[in-house]
Write a protein that holds these residues in place. Structure first.
Motif, short mmCIF file in Angstrom:
data_model
loop_
_atom_site.label_atom_id
_atom_site.label_comp_id
_atom_site.label_asym_id
_atom_site.label_seq_id
_atom_site.Cartn_x
_atom_site.Cartn_y
_atom_site.Cartn_z
N PRO A 1 3.83 1.22 4.64
CA PRO A 1 3.29 0.98 5.98
C PRO A 1 1.89 0.36 5.96
N ARG A 2 1.07 0.75 5.01
CA ARG A 2 -0.28 0.20 4.95
C ARG A 2 -0.26 -1.26 4.51
N LEU A 3 0.64 -1.59 3.59
CA LEU A 3 0.78 -2.99 3.17
C LEU A 3 1.32 -3.83 4.32
N ASP A 4 2.31 -3.30 5.03
CA ASP A 4 2.88 -4.04 6.16
C ASP A 4 1.82 -4.29 7.24
N ALA A 5 0.97 -3.28 7.48
CA ALA A 5 -0.05 -3.42 8.52
C ALA A 5 -1.07 -4.47 8.17
N LEU A 6 -1.28 -4.70 6.87
CA LEU A 6 -2.29 -5.65 6.42
C LEU A 6 -1.74 -7.04 6.18
N PHE B 1 2.84 -7.89 -3.32
CA PHE B 1 2.12 -7.72 -4.59
C PHE B 1 0.74 -8.36 -4.48
N GLY B 2 0.69 -9.54 -3.87
CA GLY B 2 -0.60 -10.19 -3.66
C GLY B 2 -1.55 -9.33 -2.85
N LEU B 3 -1.01 -8.60 -1.87
CA LEU B 3 -1.84 -7.69 -1.09
C LEU B 3 -2.40 -6.56 -1.94
N ILE B 4 -1.60 -6.10 -2.90
CA ILE B 4 -2.06 -5.02 -3.78
C ILE B 4 -3.27 -5.48 -4.59
N VAL B 5 -3.17 -6.65 -5.22
CA VAL B 5 -4.29 -7.11 -6.04
C VAL B 5 -5.47 -7.55 -5.15
N GLU B 6 -5.16 -8.02 -3.94
CA GLU B 6 -6.24 -8.36 -3.01
C GLU B 6 -7.00 -7.10 -2.61
#
Length: 421
Positions: A181-186, A195-200
């Motif tokens: 949910p946090r990745l989707d919100a961002l 995955f790009g969001l994780i490293v970002e």
């Protein structure tokens, strides 16, 4: 009890803040898909939420194949984001039994590292005749990535660190840990790279100045006129900077920048120091194996440049007194010994290198002989008049005392009066 209540209040407040920040950015995808950029408020909220997410990911071992290694396992918050133990290299992998081959560096004071360049000039003015400083910049020991995002990806996928077999494997573990949910919100668009969001997020967390570049050392206080060096520390600084003594500042720049920025204590260059081979590293049991830094094995794009073999990036000396191992292979385990190596490498080589069957000292034994010309010979290295070291024992102690002033978290003693001139 008051302390506990205060901590609980801060935790609750942080949780409310995260919810608010996520609510702010959840409105962003619709705007972006319509071709509209984020507003300033939305962009700021998204960055703040990314930083909070990055902090949580940084400390979460569930992202590793073993389930026992997080970023913070090797980059401990309380040890200047470097290892808390004194192992020369760390263990990881799917079973936590695979040994790395390089010492883990600190993640602090990386915000100004330039992109890697084979030819670096101090000035961008084409008319300026500044000398070519050679290979400079980039992150990691061999400068093979230029961004915090690129650096953050390495341990996630390294077989001897967090040991994920693919980016999808990282994402699966993140989703299983409840980060979906946090990745989707961002995400800025529905098909955004998770995955790009994780490293970002990890990279954004590492931009938090109060944690990763706080400039709260005693030396910073001295530069600001809020503290003064002791006589030994001041002597050590002089020895550190003098070309005919330590000459340390030739690579570990100690002067404030022309624009008033605090010194970073590195020139970001890559240099061959000829440190002794570390036989505590399993790979070094193979006499044919060598870690050549800039020209391999981890970096492969410059393998055809023999003049780069043995070069490793010059780290910042900020918080160096908190470290337990030194140099790229962790062969040295005390700051005093590290300073002594610079001074005694070539005048007392028997102290550092093994002796062969012929009775001769095998100098620079962690680098093939054909690459020995790459090894730095600037003072205090190289031959010395009368074979006398550039620094005495007392002078080495003074330099170590000065380096101790680079540790963040300095608090001026009560009653210490600074007289400004």
């Amino acid at each position: 009890m008051n302390t506990m209540v205060s901590q609980l209040f801060r935790i609750a407040l942080r949780g409310m803040y995260v919810i608010f920040a996520l609510m702010m950015v959840m409105a962003a995808p619709a705007q972006v898909t319509q071709g509209k950029p984020l507003s300033r408020v939305q962009a700021r909220s998204r960055a703040q939420a990314l930083g909070v997410l990055g902090r949580d990911l940084f400390h979460d071992a569930r992202l590793s194949a073993s389930g026992h290694m997080a970023c913070s396992s090797c980059h401990d918050d309380a040890h200047a984001f470097a290892p808390a133990n004194n192992l020369p290299v760390q263990y990881g992998g799917p079973d936590m039994h695979r040994q790395g081959h390089r010492a883990v560096p600190s993640l602090m004071y990386l915000q100004d590292v330039p992109q890697f360049a084979e030819h670096f000039f101090d000035s961008e003015d084409e008319a300026d005749e500044s000398p070519d400083n050679g290979p400079t910049g980039g992150l990691t020991w061999d400068g093979r990535v230029d961004t915090a995002r690129g650096q953050g990806e390495i341990p996630l996928l390294s077989p001897y660190e967090m040991a994920n077999t693919s980016r999808r494997a990282v994402l699966r573990r993140a989703l299983a840990a409840g980060y979906g949910p946090r990745l989707d919100a961002l995400a800025l668009i529905p098909a955004d790279d998770r995955f790009g969001l994780i490293v970002e997020a990890l990279a954004t967390y590492q931009q938090e100045s109060g944690l990763f570049y706080p400039y709260t050392s005693k030396y910073d206080a001295v530069l600001a006129g809020r503290a003064r060096l002791s006589p030994q520390e001041a002597w050590g600084r002089d020895l550190f900077e003098r070309v005919d003594k330590g000459n340390c500042a030739s690579c570990h720049v100690s002067q404030t920048g022309h624009d008033g920025t605090p010194p970073q204590f590195t020139d970001y260059g890559l240099i061959a120091l000829g440190v002794p081979r570390n036989y505590a590293i399993g790979l070094n049991a193979n006499p044919a194996y060598f870690d050549l830094g800039l020209c391999g094995p981890d970096r492969t794009d410059l393998s055809d440049h023999p003049e780069y073999c043995g070069l490793f990036r010059t780290p910042s000396l900020r918080n160096v007194a908190t470290r337990h191992v030194f140099f790229h292979n962790g062969v040295i385990h005390s700051l005093r010994q590290a300073v002594a190596f610079y001074v005694l490498r070539d005048v007392r080589p028997q102290m550092w290198y093994p002796t062969g069957p012929d009775g001769r000292v095998r100098i620079y034994d962690d680098l093939p002989v054909r690459f020995h010309p790459n090894i730095n010979m600037d003072p205090p290295f190289g031959p010395r008049p009368g074979n006398q070291p550039a620094l005495s024992d007392d002078e080495i102690d003074a330099v170590v005392a000065f380096l101790g002033t680079l540790t963040d978290g300095y608090v001026r003693p009560v009653g210490d009066v600074v007289i400004k001139r």
